[in-house]
Design a protein around this motif. Sequence first.
Motif, PDB file in Angstrom:
ATOM      1  N   PHE A 170       0.603  -0.845  -0.832  1.00 29.29           N
ATOM      2  CA  PHE A 170       0.049   0.056  -0.307  1.00 29.29           C
ATOM      3  C   PHE A 170       0.713   0.950  -0.091  1.00 29.29           C
ATOM      4  O   PHE A 170       1.757   0.992   0.400  1.00 29.29           O
ATOM      5  CB  PHE A 170      -1.056  -0.114   1.351  1.00 29.29           C
ATOM      6  N   HIS A 171       0.905   2.155  -0.647  1.00 31.97           N
ATOM      7  CA  HIS A 171       1.280   3.785  -1.088  1.00 31.97           C
ATOM      8  C   HIS A 171       0.028   4.466  -0.846  1.00 31.97           C
ATOM      9  O   HIS A 171      -0.843   4.750  -1.367  1.00 31.97           O
ATOM     10  CB  HIS A 171       2.467   3.739  -2.385  1.00 31.97           C
ATOM     11  N   GLU A 172       0.435   5.959  -0.461  1.00 34.06           N
ATOM     12  CA  GLU A 172      -0.158   7.402  -0.043  1.00 34.06           C
ATOM     13  C   GLU A 172       0.045   8.157  -1.556  1.00 34.06           C
ATOM     14  O   GLU A 172      -0.527   8.709  -1.589  1.00 34.06           O
ATOM     15  CB  GLU A 172      -0.255   7.952   0.780  1.00 34.06           C
ATOM     16  N   ASP A 173       1.451   8.566  -1.587  1.00 33.12           N
ATOM     17  CA  ASP A 173       1.571   9.023  -3.031  1.00 33.12           C
ATOM     18  C   ASP A 173       1.850   8.630  -3.904  1.00 33.12           C
ATOM     19  O   ASP A 173       2.466   7.805  -4.481  1.00 33.12           O
ATOM     20  CB  ASP A 173       2.442   9.937  -2.341  1.00 33.12           C
ATOM     21  N   ILE A 174       1.569   8.549  -5.043  1.00 31.62           N
ATOM     22  CA  ILE A 174       1.232   8.487  -6.651  1.00 31.62           C
ATOM     23  C   ILE A 174       2.517   9.215  -7.109  1.00 31.62           C
ATOM     24  O   ILE A 174       3.191   8.412  -8.028  1.00 31.62           O
ATOM     25  CB  ILE A 174       0.219   9.027  -7.067  1.00 31.62           C
ATOM     26  N   GLU A 175       2.733  10.105  -6.774  1.00 31.79           N
ATOM     27  CA  GLU A 175       3.736  10.939  -6.935  1.00 31.79           C
ATOM     28  C   GLU A 175       5.490  10.707  -7.328  1.00 31.79           C
ATOM     29  O   GLU A 175       6.152  11.004  -8.328  1.00 31.79           O
ATOM     30  CB  GLU A 175       4.086  12.653  -6.623  1.00 31.79           C
ATOM     31  N   HIS A 176       6.022   9.810  -6.309  1.00 31.91           N
ATOM     32  CA  HIS A 176       6.854   9.612  -6.497  1.00 31.91           C
ATOM     33  C   HIS A 176       7.054   7.681  -6.452  1.00 31.91           C
ATOM     34  O   HIS A 176       8.254   7.244  -6.309  1.00 31.91           O
ATOM     35  CB  HIS A 176       7.636   9.578  -5.517  1.00 31.91           C
ATOM     36  N   PHE A 177       6.445   7.076  -6.933  1.00 30.35           N
ATOM     37  CA  PHE A 177       5.883   5.722  -7.092  1.00 30.35           C
ATOM     38  C   PHE A 177       6.634   5.175  -7.986  1.00 30.35           C
ATOM     39  O   PHE A 177       5.687   6.153  -9.627  1.00 30.35           O
ATOM     40  CB  PHE A 177       4.240   5.624  -7.714  1.00 30.35           C
ATOM     41  N   HIS A 178       7.548   4.323  -9.149  1.00 30.29           N
ATOM     42  CA  HIS A 178       7.671   4.136 -10.281  1.00 30.29           C
ATOM     43  C   HIS A 178       6.726   2.688 -10.824  1.00 30.29           C
ATOM     44  O   HIS A 178       6.542   1.861  -9.776  1.00 30.29           O
ATOM     45  CB  HIS A 178       9.119   3.319  -9.644  1.00 30.29           C
TER      46      HIS A 178
END
Length: 264
Positions: free
Chosen positions: A51-59
């Motif tokens: 689970f991740h909260e932020d899309i901006e720094h996701f590869h």
Amino acid sequence: MFKNKKILLIGAGNMGQSLIRGWLKHGYKNILAIDPNLEVKKTLSNLEISFHEDIEHFHFDVDVIVIAVKPQVLDEVLHQISMQDLSKTAILSIVAGKKIKVYQEALGDVSIVRSMPNTPSSIGNGMTALCASSQTSEEQVLLSQSLFESVGKVAWVDESMMDIVTAISGSGPAYVFYFIECLISSAVKAGMKEDLARELAIMTVYGSANYALESEKNLQELRERVTSPGGTTEAALEVLTNGDFKDCIDLAINQAKKRSEELN
């Protein structure tokens, strides 16, 4: 065949969570979810997903991206993922009312699969319609189908049919719920206790739907088998017929279809 494919879900609301549970139940192992809502993270904490909260720094090194966000935030999501290499990634959208061309304008000539699921997907009895862009490979088509077969039945349609699909199966559960409400209300008015009325009404609709699915007879034949001449069913159906029940349904469906077209 597809169980090891890497799936990224953007937006883990009610439908997104239903999909996750369906995928896990059917053996999908590499599931990642992105949602800024910490309550969603808490809800999904006991499931075997990342689970991740932020899309901006996701590869985005994934096989398929499932977009399940509200329409009003779709542009921002598409902007974020447009910065990634999507040449080998299928984009699978469950965002209501957004055509394939919306995704192509933002992302270019990549694989786009548009879907219209419905709420019974939450218990594995959903009905989902799918349509795909010409860039979608056979493997991506089969993967998309497999993902939605995890929560019910799947039908492939031309995109021109998606508005009427929305009106029938997308919005359809609400019509059925309303019909059940009306049956319960009538029973209560006639003196029946509400809990008994609820059980009778729901099981009648449930049993009838399953009977229709399993029977080799068409719906008219099934209806006529219940309708004895001069009996109670015939008396009720005459009221529905004389009250333009079918015309009312036609009008409701056309209004839903029109609204879907406006949202596009």
